[in-house]
Write an enzyme that holds these catalytic residues in place. Structure first.
Site, PDB file in Angstrom:
ATOM      1  N   CYS A 199     -13.019   2.765 -28.601  1.00  0.00           N
ATOM      2  CA  CYS A 199     -14.329   3.419 -28.748  1.00  0.00           C
ATOM      3  C   CYS A 199     -15.035   3.580 -27.414  1.00  0.00           C
ATOM      4  CB  CYS A 199     -15.181   2.616 -29.719  1.00  0.00           C
ATOM      5  SG  CYS A 199     -14.337   2.440 -31.272  1.00  0.00           S
TER       6      CYS A 199
ATOM      7  N   ARG B  21       3.233  -1.506  -5.870  1.00  0.00           N
ATOM      8  CA  ARG B  21       3.443  -0.253  -6.592  1.00  0.00           C
ATOM      9  C   ARG B  21       4.789   0.396  -6.289  1.00  0.00           C
ATOM     10  NH1 ARG B  21      -1.095   2.862  -8.020  1.00  0.00           N
ATOM     11  NH2 ARG B  21      -2.220   1.795  -6.356  1.00  0.00           N
TER      12      ARG B  21
ATOM     13  N   GLU C  87       3.834  -6.716   1.730  1.00  0.00           N
ATOM     14  CA  GLU C  87       3.408  -7.092   0.375  1.00  0.00           C
ATOM     15  C   GLU C  87       3.436  -5.877  -0.556  1.00  0.00           C
ATOM     16  OE1 GLU C  87      -0.571  -8.506   1.058  1.00  0.00           O
ATOM     17  OE2 GLU C  87       0.081 -10.205   2.267  1.00  0.00           O
TER      18      GLU C  87
ATOM     19  N   GLY D 221       0.758  -1.240   0.000  1.00  0.00           N
ATOM     20  CA  GLY D 221       0.000   0.000   0.000  1.00  0.00           C
ATOM     21  C   GLY D 221       0.789   1.291   0.000  1.00  0.00           C
TER      22      GLY D 221
HETATM   23  N1  LLP Z   1      -1.550  -6.984  -0.793  1.00  0.00           N
HETATM   24  C1  LLP Z   1      -2.850  -7.087  -1.104  1.00  0.00           C
HETATM   25  C2  LLP Z   1      -3.670  -8.052  -0.372  1.00  0.00           C
HETATM   26  C3  LLP Z   1      -3.407  -6.282  -2.104  1.00  0.00           C
HETATM   27  O1  LLP Z   1      -4.699  -6.380  -2.388  1.00  0.00           O
HETATM   28  C4  LLP Z   1      -2.577  -5.348  -2.798  1.00  0.00           C
HETATM   29  C5  LLP Z   1      -3.127  -4.501  -3.850  1.00  0.00           C
HETATM   30  C6  LLP Z   1      -1.221  -5.297  -2.457  1.00  0.00           C
HETATM   31  C7  LLP Z   1      -0.736  -6.121  -1.444  1.00  0.00           C
HETATM   32  C8  LLP Z   1      -0.251  -4.374  -3.131  1.00  0.00           C
HETATM   33  O2  LLP Z   1      -0.570  -3.045  -2.912  1.00  0.00           O
HETATM   34  P1  LLP Z   1       0.423  -1.887  -3.397  1.00  0.00           P
HETATM   35  O3  LLP Z   1       1.686  -2.004  -2.583  1.00  0.00           O
HETATM   36  O4  LLP Z   1       0.686  -2.083  -4.849  1.00  0.00           O
HETATM   37  O5  LLP Z   1      -0.325  -0.653  -3.129  1.00  0.00           O
HETATM   38  N2  LLP Z   1      -5.239  -1.229  -9.645  1.00  0.00           N
HETATM   39  C9  LLP Z   1      -5.074  -0.210  -8.652  1.00  0.00           C
HETATM   40  C10 LLP Z   1      -4.431  -0.749  -7.404  1.00  0.00           C
HETATM   41  C11 LLP Z   1      -5.152  -1.923  -6.817  1.00  0.00           C
HETATM   42  C12 LLP Z   1      -4.447  -2.515  -5.629  1.00  0.00           C
HETATM   43  C13 LLP Z   1      -4.984  -3.837  -5.302  1.00  0.00           C
HETATM   44  N3  LLP Z   1      -4.361  -4.500  -4.200  1.00  0.00           N
HETATM   45  C14 LLP Z   1      -4.290   0.934  -9.257  1.00  0.00           C
HETATM   46  O6  LLP Z   1      -3.933   0.869 -10.435  1.00  0.00           O
HETATM   47  O7  LLP Z   1      -4.063   1.952  -8.598  1.00  0.00           O
END
Ligand code: LLP
Length: 419
Positions: free
Chosen positions: A342, A276, A273, A239
């Site tokens: 489209c 991004r 985890e 996150g």
């Molecule tokens: N762990 C779990 C259980 C998750 O659901 C996610 C992301 C992560 C880790 C990784 O989160 P990060 O470190 O990447 O923030 N498609 C959206 C983002 C969706 C995130 C879904 N879950 C976007 O393009 O902004």
């Protein structure tokens, strides 16, 4: 240190000219900087070096097996949410004992595959899932290692579509049910409770929500351990946000310090985890200007990348900086940069001021390494782009562009004689 830099007027990724890649591989094209991915991984990893921890890169952010393999080589584990992601991680050489399995809808065959592979733990998101895991493990004569994913009801202060830890979200076990499910797990023979987990959302730039979640988790851990359950692993999810425009997210070191202050005197293994923050700013999408179309309302720049290649602007109204691969003199104009799909939501940028582009110019969409290719589709029967990985002065095609044959390769025309 940034690995996407202009040399003169030309934009480079590490030691490779992006123009050269666009010419060689065509556009749209995803390009990743291997050094950036590794730098981000090590920055995150180092932030926790004082404590026992495991980084489980979140495969959904960018699932290309070449990228997973770079992370395998750096010691990363993986956070997966499907058997497809498990398959990818294993293909990339992952150590299954460093894999955590999240997600609200794990199917029996996915649970079975993960048990046979020998993953570290399942992050269980409901009571029925707990019972299913126990049943599958019993059938296989195994004991499934589990943690429960807690929904801590914390506002992550991010885009509503990507917040996951609020009461109204589908994720995790509601805070007030957590103790009951831990008790329930004690009654089952084929699960072994080893941890606790939460993930409150994505693109979080402030530390407050993370701290709030940790404090709630610690309270729960106290109560759970009094039941005689040893919580060895505390998974705090992903996150942490990145800069797309002018956001000023906490640095992994600040994030690390703020979390570690809670765990200093514990012997718990922390799991993270991140997705991004590892790959987001390590990837770009190159696209070619096809046409200009100026109406009384708007100046449109029509490019060959679309929402099927990069869905984030269309889905969330996300901002991605867009810069020319070859800088040139010209007037600044305000434009909408749109793709050929489209749909009116098919845009990459709205009301953006850029140097007036011409047909044939290559534009570089920045910060496209996370949730870019991994969310791409073949909508409008468009061919998914190729992906290239740059590492120092070398580059590698890590996914070929779709072919027309790929588009229909799974489709079957049945023997129907139409009357
Ligand atoms: N762990 C779990 C259980 C998750 O659901 C996610 C992301 C992560 C880790 C990784 O989160 P990060 O470190 O990447 O923030 N498609 C959206 C983002 C969706 C995130 C879904 N879950 C976007 O393009 O902004």
């Amino acid at each position: 240190m940034n690995y996407f830099n202009y040399r003169g007027d030309e934009l480079y990724c590490e030691d490779i000219s992006l123009n050269e890649l666009a010419v060689k591989f065509g556009t749209p094209l995803y390009v990743y900087s291997g050094k950036t991915i590794l730098r981000h991984f090590h920055a995150f990893d180092n932030a926790f070096k004082k404590h026992d921890h495991l980084i489980c890169y979140s495969v959904k952010a960018n699932s290309n097996i070449a990228i997973l393999n770079l992370l395998v080589q750096s010691g990363s584990g993986f956070d997966i949410v499907s058997k497809g992601e498990l398959y990818r991680a294993i293909k990339a050489g992952a150590d299954p004992s460093k894999i955590v399995f999240s997600g609200v809808g794990k199917t029996e065959d996915e649970i079975e595959m993960a048990l046979i592979a020998g993953i570290l733990m399942f992050n269980v998101e409901s009571e029925l899932e707990l019972i299913t895991i126990d049943k599958v493990a019993q059938r296989l004569g195994k004991k499934a290692p589990i943690a429960f994913r807690v929904n801590p009801d914390v506002n992550p202060l991010t885009h509503p579509y990507i917040s996951t830890g609020l009461k109204k979200n589908k994720f995790g076990i509601p805070h007030d049910r957590v103790i009951d499910v831990y008790k329930k797990a004690l009654e089952l023979e084929n699960v072994e409770v080893i941890g606790i987990d939460c993930h409150i959302g994505s693109q979080i730039t402030q530390l407050g929500p993370f701290n709030e979640a940790v404090e709630k988790m610690l309270n729960l851990i106290d109560i759970i351990e009094k039941l005689g359950i040893n919580i060895k692993y505390v998974d705090l999810g992903g996150g942490l946000g990145i800069t797309y425009k002018d956001e000023e997210p906490a640095h992994p070191n600040e994030y690390g310090e703020s979390i570690l202050k809670y765990f200093k005197n514990t012997n718990k293994t922390l799991i993270f985890e991140p997705g991004r923050v590892i790959v987001g700013n390590a990837g770009v999408l190159l696209t070619k200007v096809l046409y200009r179309k100026d109406t009384r309302e708007k100046n449109f720049v029509i490019v060959d990348a679309a929402m099927n290649d990069l869905a984030r602007p269309a889905l969330y109204g996300s901002y991605h900086s867009i810069v020319p691969v070859n800088k040139k003199e010209g007037n600044n104009i305000e434009v909408d940069i749109v793709g050929p799909v489209c749909e009116s939501t098919d845009y990459l940028a709205k009301n953006r001021t850029i140097t007036e582009p011409e047909k044939g110019d290559i534009l570089c969409v920045m910060s496209a390494g996370a949730y870019g290719f991994s969310m791409s589709s073949n909508y409008n029967s468009r061919l998914k782009p190729a992906e290239v990985l740059v590492y120092k002065d070398e580059y590698f095609c890590i996914r070929e562009r779709d072919t027309l044959e790929d588009l229909v390769s799974k489709e079957i025309i049945p023997q129907i004689k139409v009357e």
